[in-house]
Design a protein around this motif. Structure first.
Motif, PDB file in Angstrom:
ATOM      1  N   ILE A 165       0.852  -1.186   0.000  1.00 16.76           N
ATOM      2  CA  ILE A 165       0.000   0.000   0.000  1.00 16.76           C
ATOM      3  C   ILE A 165       0.889   1.237   0.000  1.00 16.76           C
ATOM      4  O   ILE A 165       1.420   1.654   1.038  1.00 16.76           O
ATOM      5  CB  ILE A 165      -0.953   0.025   1.212  1.00 16.76           C
ATOM      6  N   THR A 189       0.009   4.386  -1.097  1.00 18.01           N
ATOM      7  CA  THR A 189      -0.791   5.598  -1.279  1.00 18.01           C
ATOM      8  C   THR A 189      -0.312   6.670  -0.305  1.00 18.01           C
ATOM      9  O   THR A 189       0.576   6.448   0.516  1.00 18.01           O
ATOM     10  CB  THR A 189      -2.269   5.309  -0.977  1.00 18.01           C
ATOM     11  N   ARG A 238      -4.796   6.224   3.170  1.00 16.34           N
ATOM     12  CA  ARG A 238      -4.296   4.855   3.357  1.00 16.34           C
ATOM     13  C   ARG A 238      -5.210   4.006   4.236  1.00 16.34           C
ATOM     14  O   ARG A 238      -5.455   2.837   3.936  1.00 16.34           O
ATOM     15  CB  ARG A 238      -2.877   4.874   3.920  1.00 16.34           C
ATOM     16  N   LEU A 297       2.957  -1.733   4.400  1.00 17.80           N
ATOM     17  CA  LEU A 297       2.381  -0.397   4.439  1.00 17.80           C
ATOM     18  C   LEU A 297       3.478   0.654   4.382  1.00 17.80           C
ATOM     19  O   LEU A 297       4.526   0.524   5.034  1.00 17.80           O
ATOM     20  CB  LEU A 297       1.576  -0.194   5.733  1.00 17.80           C
ATOM     21  N   THR A 327       2.546  12.988   5.346  1.00 16.32           N
ATOM     22  CA  THR A 327       2.433  11.757   4.560  1.00 16.32           C
ATOM     23  C   THR A 327       3.775  11.065   4.470  1.00 16.32           C
ATOM     24  O   THR A 327       4.775  11.582   4.986  1.00 16.32           O
ATOM     25  CB  THR A 327       1.863  12.043   3.168  1.00 16.32           C
TER      26      THR A 327
END
Length: 329
Positions: free
Chosen positions: A80, A82, A87, A105, A329
């Motif tokens: 993942i 993103t 997320r 992640l 982020t």
């Protein structure tokens, strides 16, 4: 080596996601890969970067899509990549819709404190094994350094430099601190000396912080991370113990070791691996063993929450508002 084909789903094909894809392109077990991103531009970049890697017979199939959670109902590994703002929703939708065995992640994990519990509960319920991509703990140099530091006792760990993204990247160094000391659950933040100016991040809609954060753990190890708004200072890591001082410049690939009682300086050179050189290895470890050398989700959650609560409190104090999410982020 098994002949079964493992289904891999990569969600997010931006700059970092496309590097993950290059890593997956080097994997040494049979896989089918699906890449999902709503941006055709990002998917085009991912395709181009995938073709830069030599053709691999273990890649039995690769697909690129702009919509949905992928075509396969069973996912052996999801990556993942993103942004942190979406997320948690991506993870919960994916796990709710698919049978997922393993997840890698990206950091910063999530922007809201409630998302950590929500996602953690779902991972536990669905028995999904999850790790977080704080990759310094798999760098050969830091693996060797951990062995050296075992005999030294508590360390004083400092990071400083100009505009290196304390909000986005600070968790990398708290994770490295946890890895080198073998402590994570007792890590706490003791002092916050952040600047009152909240900066716009290089990424639209996100913010960044400068200043310093200091903390410690139950063993007596100490950590300080500092990012200066003034330009010109490369990122620098300093580690002091009772017997030695270590000065690390990752961008130059150099480390200087000084024995306190001798004063003699020893220089070591090292190479920082690219993400495209890491993902394939850790993905294969997870697929074959159900575990890898990246940070377990539970361990990383503690480190993330220490930073998230600190940054969000500072943001609210400076802005005079009461945000529930911290836009990093």
């Amino acid at each position: 080596m098994t002949d079964s084909i493992h289904n891999i789903l990569l969600v997010g094909a931006g700059q970092l996601g496309s590097r993950h894809l290059q890593g997956l392109a080097r994997i040494n077990i049979p896989v089918s890969i699906e890449v999902i991103d709503p941006s055709e531009v990002s998917l085009r970049t991912a395709r181009e970067r995938f073709t830069e890697i030599a053709k691999n017979p273990y890649i039995r199939e690769i697909r690129f899509n702009t919509n949905g959670n992928g075509e396969n109902s069973a996912i052996d590994l999801a990556v993942i990549a993103t942004g942190a703002d979406v997320r948690a929703d991506v993870v919960t939708a994916l796990i709710g819709d698919k049978q997922v065995r393993n997840i890698i992640l990206e950091k910063f994990l999530f922007q809201r404190e409630s998302d950590f519990e929500r996602v953690g509960a779902l991972l536990h319920e669905r028995q999904v094994k999850a790790v977080v991509n704080c990759p310094r703990r798999v760098y050969p140099f830091y693996l060797q350094l951990k062995e050296i530091l075992i005999e030294d006792g508590p360390i004083n760990f400092r990071v400083d430099g100009s505009n290196w993204g304390l909000g986005c990247n600070g968790v990398h160094f708290f994770d490295l601190f946890a890895f080198l000391t073998g402590e994570y659950s007792s890590i706490r933040i003791d002092e916050v000396l952040l600047d009152n100016t909240i900066l716009e991040s290089k990424r639209p809609s996100f913010v960044e912080f400068t200043g310093s954060i200091r903390g410690a753990n139950g063993r007596g190890d100490m950590i300080e991370i500092s990012s200066s708004i003034e330009p010109g200072t490369p990122l620098h890591i300093s580690i002091g113990t009772g017997t030695r001082q270590i000065e690390i410049q990752e961008s130059a690939g150099t480390a200087f070791f000084v024995k306190n009682h001798v004063g003699k300086v020893f220089q070591e050179t090292f190479t920082v691996p690219f993400q495209s050189q890491i993902t394939g290895t850790v993905a294969q470890e997870m697929l074959m063993n159900g575990a890898c050398s990246l940070t377990p989700y539970k361990e990383s959650v503690h480190l993330h929450l220490q930073l998230l609560k600190t940054l969000l409190a500072h943001l609210n104090n400076v802005s005079g508002k009461q945000y529930e999410n911290c836009p990093i982020t």
